[in-house]
Design a protein around this motif. Structure first.
Motif, PDB file in Angstrom:
ATOM      1  N   TYR A 117     -39.650  92.405 -24.443  1.00 17.43           N
ATOM      2  CA  TYR A 117     -40.773  91.516 -24.149  1.00 17.43           C
ATOM      3  C   TYR A 117     -40.308  90.256 -23.440  1.00 17.43           C
ATOM      4  O   TYR A 117     -40.981  89.744 -22.544  1.00 17.43           O
ATOM      5  CB  TYR A 117     -41.505  91.160 -25.445  1.00 17.43           C
ATOM      6  CG  TYR A 117     -42.342  92.293 -26.004  1.00 17.43           C
ATOM      7  CD1 TYR A 117     -42.888  93.267 -25.172  1.00 17.43           C
ATOM      8  CD2 TYR A 117     -42.596  92.400 -27.378  1.00 17.43           C
ATOM      9  CE1 TYR A 117     -43.642  94.302 -25.680  1.00 17.43           C
ATOM     10  CE2 TYR A 117     -43.354  93.433 -27.895  1.00 17.43           C
ATOM     11  CZ  TYR A 117     -43.875  94.382 -27.040  1.00 17.43           C
ATOM     12  OH  TYR A 117     -44.630  95.407 -27.538  1.00 17.43           O
ATOM     13  N   GLN A 118     -39.148  89.737 -23.843  1.00 15.05           N
ATOM     14  CA  GLN A 118     -38.610  88.548 -23.185  1.00 15.05           C
ATOM     15  C   GLN A 118     -38.260  88.848 -21.731  1.00 15.05           C
ATOM     16  O   GLN A 118     -38.473  88.014 -20.842  1.00 15.05           O
ATOM     17  CB  GLN A 118     -37.359  88.050 -23.928  1.00 15.05           C
ATOM     18  CG  GLN A 118     -37.659  87.354 -25.249  1.00 15.05           C
ATOM     19  CD  GLN A 118     -36.385  86.819 -25.895  1.00 15.05           C
ATOM     20  OE1 GLN A 118     -35.711  87.510 -26.659  1.00 15.05           O
ATOM     21  NE2 GLN A 118     -36.058  85.578 -25.558  1.00 15.05           N
ATOM     22  N   ASP A 120     -42.786  84.487 -23.851  1.00 17.19           N
ATOM     23  CA  ASP A 120     -42.119  83.416 -24.582  1.00 17.19           C
ATOM     24  C   ASP A 120     -41.511  83.964 -25.873  1.00 17.19           C
ATOM     25  O   ASP A 120     -42.075  84.863 -26.505  1.00 17.19           O
ATOM     26  CB  ASP A 120     -43.136  82.309 -24.897  1.00 17.19           C
ATOM     27  CG  ASP A 120     -42.522  81.173 -25.694  1.00 17.19           C
ATOM     28  OD1 ASP A 120     -41.816  80.354 -25.107  1.00 17.19           O
ATOM     29  OD2 ASP A 120     -42.755  81.148 -26.928  1.00 17.19           O
ATOM     30  N   ILE A 121     -40.352  83.394 -26.290  1.00 17.12           N
ATOM     31  CA  ILE A 121     -39.638  83.900 -27.448  1.00 17.12           C
ATOM     32  C   ILE A 121     -40.483  83.845 -28.709  1.00 17.12           C
ATOM     33  O   ILE A 121     -40.477  84.770 -29.536  1.00 17.12           O
ATOM     34  CB  ILE A 121     -38.315  83.111 -27.657  1.00 17.12           C
ATOM     35  CG1 ILE A 121     -37.579  83.618 -28.901  1.00 17.12           C
ATOM     36  CG2 ILE A 121     -38.592  81.614 -27.748  1.00 17.12           C
ATOM     37  CD1 ILE A 121     -37.150  85.033 -28.848  1.00 17.12           C
ATOM     38  N   ARG A 170     -36.240  91.762 -27.099  1.00 18.37           N
ATOM     39  CA  ARG A 170     -35.576  91.503 -25.821  1.00 18.37           C
ATOM     40  C   ARG A 170     -36.362  92.104 -24.655  1.00 18.37           C
ATOM     41  O   ARG A 170     -36.395  91.537 -23.553  1.00 18.37           O
ATOM     42  CB  ARG A 170     -34.160  92.090 -25.848  1.00 18.37           C
ATOM     43  CG  ARG A 170     -33.188  91.319 -26.729  1.00 18.37           C
ATOM     44  CD  ARG A 170     -31.735  91.673 -26.388  1.00 18.37           C
ATOM     45  NE  ARG A 170     -31.461  93.088 -26.609  1.00 18.37           N
ATOM     46  CZ  ARG A 170     -30.985  93.582 -27.739  1.00 18.37           C
ATOM     47  NH1 ARG A 170     -30.721  92.782 -28.779  1.00 18.37           N
ATOM     48  NH2 ARG A 170     -30.743  94.871 -27.860  1.00 18.37           N
ATOM     49  N   ALA A 197     -43.210  86.522 -28.387  1.00 17.20           N
ATOM     50  CA  ALA A 197     -42.604  87.841 -28.528  1.00 17.20           C
ATOM     51  C   ALA A 197     -42.267  88.133 -29.982  1.00 17.20           C
ATOM     52  O   ALA A 197     -42.488  89.250 -30.475  1.00 17.20           O
ATOM     53  CB  ALA A 197     -41.350  87.930 -27.662  1.00 17.20           C
TER      54      ALA A 197
END
Length: 270
Positions: free
Chosen positions: A131-132, A137-138, A129, A141
């Motif tokens: 990094y997001q 991008d999910i 979370r 990450a």
């Protein structure tokens, strides 16, 4: 073997050529406008902070004493005794703060390591979370977190920096060295304003002239510190020197004015 050696030599020459070209571009500003790198040193903060504080503190003391019309002997006695006392206090304070900072980082790392060991899934989710939230991008990450999860020490360090904003403790750091450097820098820079009252002893007994000399030496010391600060931080030299001199001038003016006012209030005669 000859081919490998030749390839390595060619690669080394190419790297040296590229390094040389990069240095040349850096010296003339560079086509890409690459910012100037700051000077990296282990004790930069201690030197700059202690130096500025020493000059301002010592010169402010001299200003207040001079405004009260005390003699040069009084200036030297009070100046050097205050300089040594403040230097010890500053050095010990830097040692304590550096030690505390290192101990806190070590404690936080131990807590983070325990969390990673016992609640690995939650820790990975939190880092994901994080990094997001930074715009990653999910999928990217998730890939990064999965890679870090394979290496516990790296994952713990990354978790500390990303989630808690704390750098991992560096075992090479020696808090006592920070304290010693702070003490030495305080004595060296703080002695500048007092030198006038020693150097001019064979030439004059006029305390006003000695005070003017202290002003000049203090200004030179502040300018030198401003240049060092600009070199360290990669800043504009003139701007850094101006800010440093302005800070010293404001502190000295305040001390001189306060000393003069207190002298009149107390009814001290010249």
């Amino acid at each position: 073997m000859a081919e490998n050696t030749g390839g390595a030599t060619s690669t080394s020459r190419l790297l040296r050529a590229e390094d040389g070209r990069g240095d040349s571009e850096s010296e003339r500003g560079g086509a890409s406008g690459r910012p100037r790198e700051p000077w990296k040193g282990d004790f930069v903060k201690s030197i700059v902070y202690a130096g500025l504080d020493a000059i301002v503190t010592c010169f402010s003391l001299i200003s207040s004493i001079s405004a009260s019309r005390y003699s040069s002997v009084d200036v030297l006695v009070l100046g050097f005794s205050n300089l040594v006392a403040d230097g010890i206090s500053m050095g010990f304070g830097d040692f304590v703060s550096s030690s505390t900072e290192k101990d806190v980082a070590a404690k936080e790392r131990a807590v983070t390591a325990w969390d990673v060991t016992n609640h690995s899934g939650n820790e990975q989710e939190e880092l994901l979370r994080q990094y997001q939230a930074l715009g990653m991008d999910i999928n990217d990450a998730t890939t990064v977190v999965n890679i870090f999860a394979k290496y516990k020490d790296i994952f713990v360090d990354e978790k500390m920096m990303a989630h808690k904003g704390i750098l991992p403790p560096d075992e090479a750091d020696k808090p006592w060295k920070n304290g010693l450097v702070t003490f030495a820098a305080f004595l060296v820079f703080g002695s500048a304003p007092l030198l006038s009252f020693i150097i001019l002893i064979p030439f004059t007994n006029n305390d006003s002239i000695k005070f003017v000399g202290a002003c000049i030496l203090s200004a030179l010391a502040l300018a030198l510190l401003g240049m060092a600060k600009a070199k360290i931080a990669g800043q504009n030299y003139a701007f850094s020197m101006a800010i440093t001199l302005f800070t010293g001038a404001i502190a000295a003016a305040a001390a001189y004015t306060l000393g003069s006012v207190l002298k009149n209030v107390a009814g001290i005669q010249d």
